[in-house]
Enzyme design. Structure first.
Site, PDB file in Angstrom:
ATOM      1  CG  ASP A 280      -1.894  -1.163   1.187  1.00 20.65           C
ATOM      2  OD1 ASP A 280      -2.289  -1.590   0.085  1.00 20.65           O
ATOM      3  OD2 ASP A 280      -2.221  -1.673   2.272  1.00 20.65           O
TER       4      ASP A 280
ATOM      5  CG  HIS B 255      -2.154  -1.835  -6.983  1.00 20.16           C
ATOM      6  ND1 HIS B 255      -1.324  -2.422  -7.905  1.00 20.16           N
ATOM      7  CD2 HIS B 255      -1.805  -2.371  -5.787  1.00 20.16           C
ATOM      8  CE1 HIS B 255      -0.512  -3.272  -7.292  1.00 20.16           C
ATOM      9  NE2 HIS B 255      -0.794  -3.267  -6.007  1.00 20.16           N
TER      10      HIS B 255
HETATM   11  P1  GDP Z   1      -0.727   0.438  -3.568  1.00 18.93           P
HETATM   12  O1  GDP Z   1      -1.416  -0.805  -3.132  1.00 18.93           O
HETATM   13  O2  GDP Z   1       0.744   0.413  -3.296  1.00 18.93           O
HETATM   14  O3  GDP Z   1      -1.046   0.836  -4.973  1.00 18.93           O
HETATM   15  O4  GDP Z   1      -1.308   1.620  -2.624  1.00 18.93           O
HETATM   16  P2  GDP Z   1      -2.846   1.825  -2.208  1.00 18.93           P
HETATM   17  O5  GDP Z   1      -3.576   2.331  -3.388  1.00 18.93           O
HETATM   18  O6  GDP Z   1      -3.360   0.623  -1.526  1.00 18.93           O
HETATM   19  O7  GDP Z   1      -2.710   2.918  -1.074  1.00 18.93           O
HETATM   20  C1  GDP Z   1      -2.194   4.196  -1.336  1.00 18.93           C
HETATM   21  C2  GDP Z   1      -3.290   5.223  -1.018  1.00 18.93           C
HETATM   22  O8  GDP Z   1      -2.736   6.517  -0.912  1.00 18.93           O
HETATM   23  C3  GDP Z   1      -4.327   5.345  -2.123  1.00 18.93           C
HETATM   24  O9  GDP Z   1      -5.578   5.642  -1.549  1.00 18.93           O
HETATM   25  C4  GDP Z   1      -3.834   6.504  -2.962  1.00 18.93           C
HETATM   26  O10 GDP Z   1      -4.872   7.176  -3.663  1.00 18.93           O
HETATM   27  C5  GDP Z   1      -3.258   7.389  -1.892  1.00 18.93           C
HETATM   28  N1  GDP Z   1      -2.130   8.223  -2.314  1.00 18.93           N
HETATM   29  C6  GDP Z   1      -1.097   7.887  -3.140  1.00 18.93           C
HETATM   30  N2  GDP Z   1      -0.205   8.889  -3.187  1.00 18.93           N
HETATM   31  C7  GDP Z   1      -0.656   9.860  -2.353  1.00 18.93           C
HETATM   32  C8  GDP Z   1      -0.126  11.111  -1.924  1.00 18.93           C
HETATM   33  O11 GDP Z   1       0.948  11.556  -2.315  1.00 18.93           O
HETATM   34  N3  GDP Z   1      -0.884  11.812  -1.019  1.00 18.93           N
HETATM   35  C9  GDP Z   1      -2.064  11.366  -0.548  1.00 18.93           C
HETATM   36  N4  GDP Z   1      -2.711  12.128   0.345  1.00 18.93           N
HETATM   37  N5  GDP Z   1      -2.594  10.187  -0.923  1.00 18.93           N
HETATM   38  C10 GDP Z   1      -1.872   9.441  -1.801  1.00 18.93           C
HETATM   39  P1  IMO Z   2      -1.113  -4.108  -2.320  1.00 19.66           P
HETATM   40  O1  IMO Z   2      -0.651  -4.655  -3.636  1.00 19.66           O
HETATM   41  C1  IMO Z   2      -1.316  -4.629   1.996  1.00 19.66           C
HETATM   42  C2  IMO Z   2      -1.231  -8.762   3.420  1.00 19.66           C
HETATM   43  C3  IMO Z   2      -2.411  -9.327   4.186  1.00 19.66           C
HETATM   44  C4  IMO Z   2      -1.731 -10.396   5.013  1.00 19.66           C
HETATM   45  C5  IMO Z   2      -0.620 -10.915   4.103  1.00 19.66           C
HETATM   46  C6  IMO Z   2      -0.991 -12.191   3.344  1.00 19.66           C
HETATM   47  O2  IMO Z   2      -2.335  -3.286  -2.393  1.00 19.66           O
HETATM   48  O3  IMO Z   2       0.024  -3.448  -1.618  1.00 19.66           O
HETATM   49  P2  IMO Z   2      -2.595 -12.770   1.320  1.00 19.66           P
HETATM   50  O4  IMO Z   2      -4.057 -12.464   1.084  1.00 19.66           O
HETATM   51  O5  IMO Z   2      -1.688 -12.210   0.288  1.00 19.66           O
HETATM   52  O6  IMO Z   2      -2.340 -14.233   1.563  1.00 19.66           O
HETATM   53  O7  IMO Z   2      -2.257 -12.039   2.720  1.00 19.66           O
HETATM   54  O8  IMO Z   2      -0.359  -9.861   3.184  1.00 19.66           O
HETATM   55  N1  IMO Z   2      -1.572  -8.204   2.085  1.00 19.66           N
HETATM   56  C7  IMO Z   2      -1.552  -6.898   1.807  1.00 19.66           C
HETATM   57  N2  IMO Z   2      -1.312  -5.831   2.605  1.00 19.66           N
HETATM   58  N3  IMO Z   2      -1.496  -4.450   0.667  1.00 19.66           N
HETATM   59  C8  IMO Z   2      -1.667  -5.519  -0.162  1.00 19.66           C
HETATM   60  O9  IMO Z   2      -1.622  -5.410  -1.489  1.00 19.66           O
HETATM   61  C9  IMO Z   2      -1.773  -6.804   0.415  1.00 19.66           C
HETATM   62  N4  IMO Z   2      -1.945  -8.061  -0.087  1.00 19.66           N
HETATM   63  C10 IMO Z   2      -1.821  -8.894   0.948  1.00 19.66           C
HETATM   64  O10 IMO Z   2      -3.013  -8.325   4.975  1.00 19.66           O
HETATM   65  O11 IMO Z   2      -1.097  -9.820   6.143  1.00 19.66           O
HETATM   66 MG    MG Z   3      -2.877  -1.415  -1.822  1.00 21.23          MG
END
Ligand code: GDP
Ligand code: IMO
Ligand code: MG
Length: 432
Positions: free
Chosen positions: A13, A41
């Protein structure tokens, strides 16, 4: 032949989706190389918020080929729904391909994920996303998995489903669940083949052409190094390899040298699920990071555990991934903190350690913090380095020097353009 990998440098994340979406402006191909729809994502542009789970984050660029690589675990029904949802929002999903070797997440994998997680007690819980990822990769390693290409071969498919039923009915029966209904499964598979079949191909042919023509290939990671099956906080990990070395392998590019291994890292830290997380803040500062950063899981909606940036883990991420640079996201979330802390070591059993210890020892680590002055001014409108307050610049330089990796960009908002370039600095310069 630029081949770039974008990987999570923390616990997931970090903002990989937004970074890939932004970089895809200059890419020809985007490949997801591992994981499944456990990913969440988030990509924001034009005021619309898109949550991608299995679809690569290059999908918003019509001309980019989006590939789900052989290293992935694909739930074809969830993917079909995700594609339909994107189409209904006028996203053109025509340029999406699935490698025939990618493994299929089958309905029993979801059941088994739930059963296994429910049998783990308290602190042993991994907190999986219950998307069937672990059981799917287990079947892959045990050589009883089904692959995307099997959907196109009804006779082979029947044999594979029957074989899976022979094995899994034992466990399902033990836990009082109904046996696998082979005919019903085959009907579901026929539906999946009808909706996705034309996208299931040998994607290595496309990649070979792209490399021959010197095109830009972006490899998109899921999760982060701290949840890598080998390099993460085992057993609180996922069942695949988010780290950059696996990116070419999962995509089918062989032992190619990456031109750029880009780590994505938040300006602080979050983790979803179980396992040690040394800088976790269970106080109001953690709650403030969660509410300002909107730290709730994109896949499960769970509140994310929040804490200060951990550069012990970041240095580890840099080395395990061979990072060439970092993109630091969510700097704006720290806009309203008088003081910002960073863990640059741990106190462990009366000693100070600066290398990441093994999982069991991490659980006993107390962070050693160094603090930085906050900037107490909004950075969200900044679009250049010089527009950032001096204290924010110092903080970014500290991440760079403590983490040992140059920071090329920082983002200050979720929108596509809320990202700015960080000028290069000589190593050691501006050290905190
Ligand atoms: P990923 O799984 O690595 O793609 O990340 P996620 O999408 O799960 O979590 C990142 C969150 O932060 C999302 O809700 C994005 O829209 C948000 N985000 C990403 N970059 C920024 C930033 O620079 N500032 C803020 N406030 N939010 C951001
Ligand atoms: P992105 O791509 C955050 C975590 C789960 C759990 C462990 C194993 O958005 O960064 P799984 O379902 O893969 O067997 O779970 O990994 N987990 C994540 N945490 N972001 C994710 O994906 C995750 N995908 C799995 O919470 O601890
Ligand atoms: Mg994520």
């Amino acid at each position: 032949m630029p081949v770039l990998a974008v990987v999570g440098a923390q616990w997931g994340d970090e903002g990989k989706g937004r970074v890939v979406d932004w970089l895809a402006a200059d890419a020809d191909v985007v490949v997801r190389y591992q994981g499944g729809d456990n990913a969440g994502h988030t990509v924001v542009h034009g005021g619309q918020v898109h949550k991608l789970h299995m679809v690569p984050s290059g999908i918003f660029r019509r001309e980019v080929q989006n590939i789900i690589g052989a290293g992935c675990a694909v739930n074809p029904w969830a993917l079909r729904d995700e594609l339909e949802a994107l189409s209904s929002r006028d996203v053109d999903v025509g340029n999406l391909w699935i490698d025939e070797r990618a493994h299929l997440v089958m309905p029993w994998h979801l059941q088994l994920d739930g059963i296994e997680e429910d049998t783990r007690a308290g602190a042993d819980q991994i907190g999986t996303t219950r998307r069937g990822i672990g059981p799917c990769y287990t079947d892959k390693a045990a050589r009883r998995g089904l692959r995307a290409g099997d959907l196109l071969r009804p006779d082979l498919l029947r044999e594979r489903v029957q074989a899976a039923a022979r094995w899994h009915d034992i466990t399902l029966g033990h836990f009082g669940r109904p046996a696998i209904d082979v005919e019903a499964t085959l009907r579901l598979c026929a539906e999946a083949a009808a909706s996705l079949g034309h996208r299931i191909v040998d994607t290595t042919a496309q990649l070979e052409v792209a490399l021959d023509l010197d095109r830009t290939v972006l490899l998109e990671g899921q999760l982060g190094v701290m949840r890598d099956l080998d390099w993460g906080i085992y057993p609180f990990v996922t069942s695949s390899h988010p780290t950059a070395a696996f990116a070419p392998a999962g995509a089918g590019l062989g032992a190619i040298t990456l031109d750029d291994a880009i780590g994505v890292c938040k300006a602080y830290a979050t983790s979803v699920g179980g396992g040690p997380f040394p800088t976790e803040l269970l106080d109001e500062t953690g709650a403030k990071l969660r509410s300002v950063g909107a730290e709730f899981g994109a896949t499960t909606g769970r509140p994310r555990r929040c804490g200060w940036l951990d550069v012990v883990a970041l240095r580890y991420a840099a080395r395990r991934n061979g990072l060439t640079r970092l993109i630091v996201t969510k700097l704006d979330v720290l806009d309203d903190f008088a003081e910002i802390a960073v863990a640059d070591g741990y106190h462990l059993d009366g000693r100070v350690v600066e290398r990441l210890p093994t999982t069991a020892d991490q659980a006993r680590c107390q962070p050693r913090y160094r603090t930085f002055e906050g900037w107490r001014v909004a950075t969200t409108a900044a679009r250049s380095w010089s527009a950032l307050p001096a204290a924010a610049q110092r903080y970014v330089r500290a991440i760079e020097s403590l983490g040992g990796v140059p920071v090329s960009h920082v983002s200050v908002g979720a929108e596509r353009d809320a990202i700015l370039a960080v000028p290069p600095t000589a190593a050691g310069q501006d050290a905190p």
